[in-house]
Write a protein that holds these residues in place. Structure first.
Motif, PDB file in Angstrom:
ATOM      1  N   LEU A 135      -7.139  -8.534 -16.266  1.00 17.29           N
ATOM      2  CA  LEU A 135      -7.975  -8.095 -15.152  1.00 17.29           C
ATOM      3  C   LEU A 135      -7.364  -8.482 -13.811  1.00 17.29           C
ATOM      4  O   LEU A 135      -7.352  -7.684 -12.866  1.00 17.29           O
ATOM      5  CB  LEU A 135      -9.373  -8.698 -15.294  1.00 17.29           C
ATOM      6  N   VAL A 136      -6.834  -9.689 -13.714  1.00 20.15           N
ATOM      7  CA  VAL A 136      -6.216 -10.154 -12.466  1.00 20.15           C
ATOM      8  C   VAL A 136      -4.986  -9.318 -12.135  1.00 20.15           C
ATOM      9  O   VAL A 136      -4.794  -8.871 -10.990  1.00 20.15           O
ATOM     10  CB  VAL A 136      -5.841 -11.647 -12.579  1.00 20.15           C
ATOM     11  N   ILE A 137      -4.144  -9.071 -13.137  1.00 12.43           N
ATOM     12  CA  ILE A 137      -2.947  -8.266 -12.917  1.00 12.43           C
ATOM     13  C   ILE A 137      -3.319  -6.844 -12.518  1.00 12.43           C
ATOM     14  O   ILE A 137      -2.698  -6.251 -11.623  1.00 12.43           O
ATOM     15  CB  ILE A 137      -2.076  -8.265 -14.191  1.00 12.43           C
ATOM     16  N   LEU A 138      -4.335  -6.292 -13.163  1.00 13.55           N
ATOM     17  CA  LEU A 138      -4.752  -4.930 -12.858  1.00 13.55           C
ATOM     18  C   LEU A 138      -5.221  -4.804 -11.412  1.00 13.55           C
ATOM     19  O   LEU A 138      -4.818  -3.873 -10.699  1.00 13.55           O
ATOM     20  CB  LEU A 138      -5.881  -4.514 -13.812  1.00 13.55           C
ATOM     21  N   VAL A 139      -6.072  -5.718 -10.976  1.00 20.00           N
ATOM     22  CA  VAL A 139      -6.568  -5.667  -9.603  1.00 20.00           C
ATOM     23  C   VAL A 139      -5.421  -5.819  -8.607  1.00 20.00           C
ATOM     24  O   VAL A 139      -5.362  -5.128  -7.579  1.00 20.00           O
ATOM     25  CB  VAL A 139      -7.644  -6.751  -9.375  1.00 20.00           C
ATOM     26  N   PHE A 140      -4.485  -6.703  -8.913  1.00 23.14           N
ATOM     27  CA  PHE A 140      -3.325  -6.896  -8.027  1.00 23.14           C
ATOM     28  C   PHE A 140      -2.495  -5.624  -7.947  1.00 23.14           C
ATOM     29  O   PHE A 140      -2.084  -5.191  -6.862  1.00 23.14           O
ATOM     30  CB  PHE A 140      -2.472  -8.057  -8.531  1.00 23.14           C
ATOM     31  N   TRP A 141      -2.225  -5.008  -9.091  1.00 22.35           N
ATOM     32  CA  TRP A 141      -1.431  -3.783  -9.083  1.00 22.35           C
ATOM     33  C   TRP A 141      -2.138  -2.649  -8.356  1.00 22.35           C
ATOM     34  O   TRP A 141      -1.507  -1.901  -7.602  1.00 22.35           O
ATOM     35  CB  TRP A 141      -1.130  -3.370 -10.523  1.00 22.35           C
ATOM     36  N   LEU A 142      -3.435  -2.499  -8.573  1.00 22.89           N
ATOM     37  CA  LEU A 142      -4.168  -1.439  -7.878  1.00 22.89           C
ATOM     38  C   LEU A 142      -4.154  -1.649  -6.370  1.00 22.89           C
ATOM     39  O   LEU A 142      -3.983  -0.695  -5.595  1.00 22.89           O
ATOM     40  CB  LEU A 142      -5.615  -1.388  -8.391  1.00 22.89           C
ATOM     41  N   ALA A 143      -4.323  -2.886  -5.942  1.00 21.75           N
ATOM     42  CA  ALA A 143      -4.272  -3.180  -4.509  1.00 21.75           C
ATOM     43  C   ALA A 143      -2.886  -2.871  -3.946  1.00 21.75           C
ATOM     44  O   ALA A 143      -2.751  -2.317  -2.839  1.00 21.75           O
ATOM     45  CB  ALA A 143      -4.644  -4.639  -4.256  1.00 21.75           C
ATOM     46  N   LEU A 144      -1.842  -3.216  -4.698  1.00 18.51           N
ATOM     47  CA  LEU A 144      -0.478  -2.945  -4.257  1.00 18.51           C
ATOM     48  C   LEU A 144      -0.219  -1.449  -4.157  1.00 18.51           C
ATOM     49  O   LEU A 144       0.412  -0.972  -3.196  1.00 18.51           O
ATOM     50  CB  LEU A 144       0.503  -3.591  -5.238  1.00 18.51           C
ATOM     51  N   ILE A 145      -0.699  -0.692  -5.152  1.00 17.93           N
ATOM     52  CA  ILE A 145      -0.509   0.762  -5.143  1.00 17.93           C
ATOM     53  C   ILE A 145      -1.178   1.389  -3.931  1.00 17.93           C
ATOM     54  O   ILE A 145      -0.570   2.198  -3.201  1.00 17.93           O
ATOM     55  CB  ILE A 145      -1.062   1.370  -6.445  1.00 17.93           C
ATOM     56  N   PHE A 146      -2.422   1.021  -3.680  1.00 17.23           N
ATOM     57  CA  PHE A 146      -3.138   1.605  -2.544  1.00 17.23           C
ATOM     58  C   PHE A 146      -2.495   1.192  -1.220  1.00 17.23           C
ATOM     59  O   PHE A 146      -2.448   1.976  -0.267  1.00 17.23           O
ATOM     60  CB  PHE A 146      -4.606   1.181  -2.581  1.00 17.23           C
ATOM     61  N   PHE A 147      -2.003  -0.045  -1.153  1.00 15.86           N
ATOM     62  CA  PHE A 147      -1.366  -0.505   0.082  1.00 15.86           C
ATOM     63  C   PHE A 147      -0.096   0.285   0.366  1.00 15.86           C
ATOM     64  O   PHE A 147       0.141   0.742   1.491  1.00 15.86           O
ATOM     65  CB  PHE A 147      -1.042  -2.001  -0.019  1.00 15.86           C
ATOM     66  N   CYS A 148       0.737   0.461  -0.669  1.00 13.03           N
ATOM     67  CA  CYS A 148       2.015   1.140  -0.469  1.00 13.03           C
ATOM     68  C   CYS A 148       1.836   2.625  -0.160  1.00 13.03           C
ATOM     69  O   CYS A 148       2.487   3.167   0.742  1.00 13.03           O
ATOM     70  CB  CYS A 148       2.902   0.963  -1.698  1.00 13.03           C
ATOM     71  N   TYR A 149       0.951   3.277  -0.911  1.00 10.79           N
ATOM     72  CA  TYR A 149       0.728   4.685  -0.631  1.00 10.79           C
ATOM     73  C   TYR A 149       0.037   4.881   0.720  1.00 10.79           C
ATOM     74  O   TYR A 149       0.312   5.833   1.443  1.00 10.79           O
ATOM     75  CB  TYR A 149      -0.104   5.327  -1.746  1.00 10.79           C
ATOM     76  N   GLY A 150      -0.884   3.979   1.033  1.00 12.28           N
ATOM     77  CA  GLY A 150      -1.560   4.081   2.319  1.00 12.28           C
ATOM     78  C   GLY A 150      -0.642   3.793   3.492  1.00 12.28           C
ATOM     79  O   GLY A 150      -0.858   4.295   4.610  1.00 12.28           O
ATOM     80  N   LEU A 151       0.419   3.010   3.259  1.00 11.40           N
ATOM     81  CA  LEU A 151       1.352   2.649   4.327  1.00 11.40           C
ATOM     82  C   LEU A 151       2.133   3.861   4.818  1.00 11.40           C
ATOM     83  O   LEU A 151       2.456   3.965   6.010  1.00 11.40           O
ATOM     84  CB  LEU A 151       2.320   1.579   3.808  1.00 11.40           C
ATOM     85  N   PHE A 152       2.424   4.776   3.893  1.00  9.39           N
ATOM     86  CA  PHE A 152       3.242   5.936   4.259  1.00  9.39           C
ATOM     87  C   PHE A 152       2.439   7.232   4.303  1.00  9.39           C
ATOM     88  O   PHE A 152       3.012   8.286   4.580  1.00  9.39           O
ATOM     89  CB  PHE A 152       4.388   6.095   3.248  1.00  9.39           C
ATOM     90  N   ALA A 153       1.149   7.186   4.019  1.00  6.08           N
ATOM     91  CA  ALA A 153       0.337   8.402   4.029  1.00  6.08           C
ATOM     92  C   ALA A 153      -0.006   8.801   5.458  1.00  6.08           C
ATOM     93  O   ALA A 153      -0.160   7.945   6.337  1.00  6.08           O
ATOM     94  CB  ALA A 153      -0.937   8.174   3.221  1.00  6.08           C
ATOM     95  N   PRO A 154      -0.147  10.089   5.711  1.00  7.07           N
ATOM     96  CA  PRO A 154      -0.562  10.520   7.057  1.00  7.07           C
ATOM     97  C   PRO A 154      -2.000  10.102   7.335  1.00  7.07           C
ATOM     98  O   PRO A 154      -2.823  10.004   6.424  1.00  7.07           O
ATOM     99  CB  PRO A 154      -0.429  12.050   6.991  1.00  7.07           C
ATOM    100  N   ARG A 155      -2.265   9.837   8.588  1.00  9.12           N
ATOM    101  CA  ARG A 155      -3.599   9.388   8.992  1.00  9.12           C
ATOM    102  C   ARG A 155      -4.470  10.595   9.314  1.00  9.12           C
ATOM    103  O   ARG A 155      -4.438  11.122  10.426  1.00  9.12           O
ATOM    104  CB  ARG A 155      -3.526   8.458  10.208  1.00  9.12           C
ATOM    105  N   ASN A 156      -5.215  11.076   8.348  1.00  7.71           N
ATOM    106  CA  ASN A 156      -6.166  12.165   8.596  1.00  7.71           C
ATOM    107  C   ASN A 156      -7.357  12.002   7.655  1.00  7.71           C
ATOM    108  O   ASN A 156      -7.326  11.214   6.705  1.00  7.71           O
ATOM    109  CB  ASN A 156      -5.512  13.545   8.426  1.00  7.71           C
ATOM    110  N   ALA A 157      -8.401  12.758   7.925  1.00  8.49           N
ATOM    111  CA  ALA A 157      -9.653  12.601   7.187  1.00  8.49           C
ATOM    112  C   ALA A 157      -9.489  12.934   5.704  1.00  8.49           C
ATOM    113  O   ALA A 157     -10.109  12.307   4.843  1.00  8.49           O
ATOM    114  CB  ALA A 157     -10.737  13.483   7.809  1.00  8.49           C
TER     115      ALA A 157
END
Length: 204
Positions: A135-157
């Protein structure tokens, strides 16, 4: 990130499978223990009035377990093992007068031993099977995935909405895993209806 996302999906799938399997096993064990309690009560009923006290103790134990599992103010929890030991002591102290009573005594002792070995009857809450490191590893990986994709995603609705919906979906999956693992409380829990039906039949 695709590899990390794949690993996260595998871990989430394993957690869902483990939680569902554990929930089904606990539910089956709960039903089997309830059925054995009713069967033990009916076996004792055929012995005679000498075991009336043992039957009252069994019924009181079921009432106690039901009160512990019901929503609302919690009663102080007591282990069922001590009650079964008292019932077994009474059964061993009986002096059968015929072959039928001897068979009933042996059958009742066998049933009481099976009930004493039941995990639901021995513990207050069915122990968790959730692997915490997963569970700890899963939450860490999901947070990392969202952070990385969100870092390079365009800012729109549109992107923000999709990211939000994906986060809610994944959070709901983790919530389902935790709810199924906590099998006696919450919206996803073992049904207490077999225990209520057992209480209606015991002592008659």
């Amino acid at each position: 990130m695709a590899v990390v996302a794949l690993l996260a999906a595998v871990i989430l799938g394993l957690l869902m499978y483990a939680a569902k399997t554990s929930f089904d096993n606990k539910d089956a064990e709960f039903r089997h223990a309830t059925a054995k309690l009713v069967l033990l009560d009916r076996v004792l009923a055929h012995y005679g009035p000498e075991v009336s006290n043992a039957r009252k103790q069994l019924r009181a134990t079921v009432e106690r377990k039901l009160a512990e599992s019901e929503p609302g103010p919690k009663v102080s929890k007591q282990g069922g093992f001590a009650v079964i030991e008292l019932v077994q002591d009474e059964l061993r102290g009986l002096t059968p007068s015929n072959e039928g009573q001897r068979w009933i005594q042996k059958r009742a002792l066998d049933l009481s031993s099976e009930i004493a070995e039941t995990r639901w009857f021995l513990v207050d809450d069915l122990d968790s099977s959730m692997p915490t490191p997963f569970l700890v590893i899963l939450v860490f990986w999901l947070a990392l995935i969202f952070f990385c994709y969100g870092l390079f995603a365009p800012r729109n609705a549109t992107v923000l909405t999709i990211a939000f919906l994906c986060a809610v979906s994944l959070a709901a999956s983790v919530y389902l895993v935790l709810e199924m693992d906590n099998s006696l409380e919450g919206p996803i829990s073992i049904s207490l209806e077999p225990l209520r039906k057992a209480l209606d039949h015991m002592g008659k």
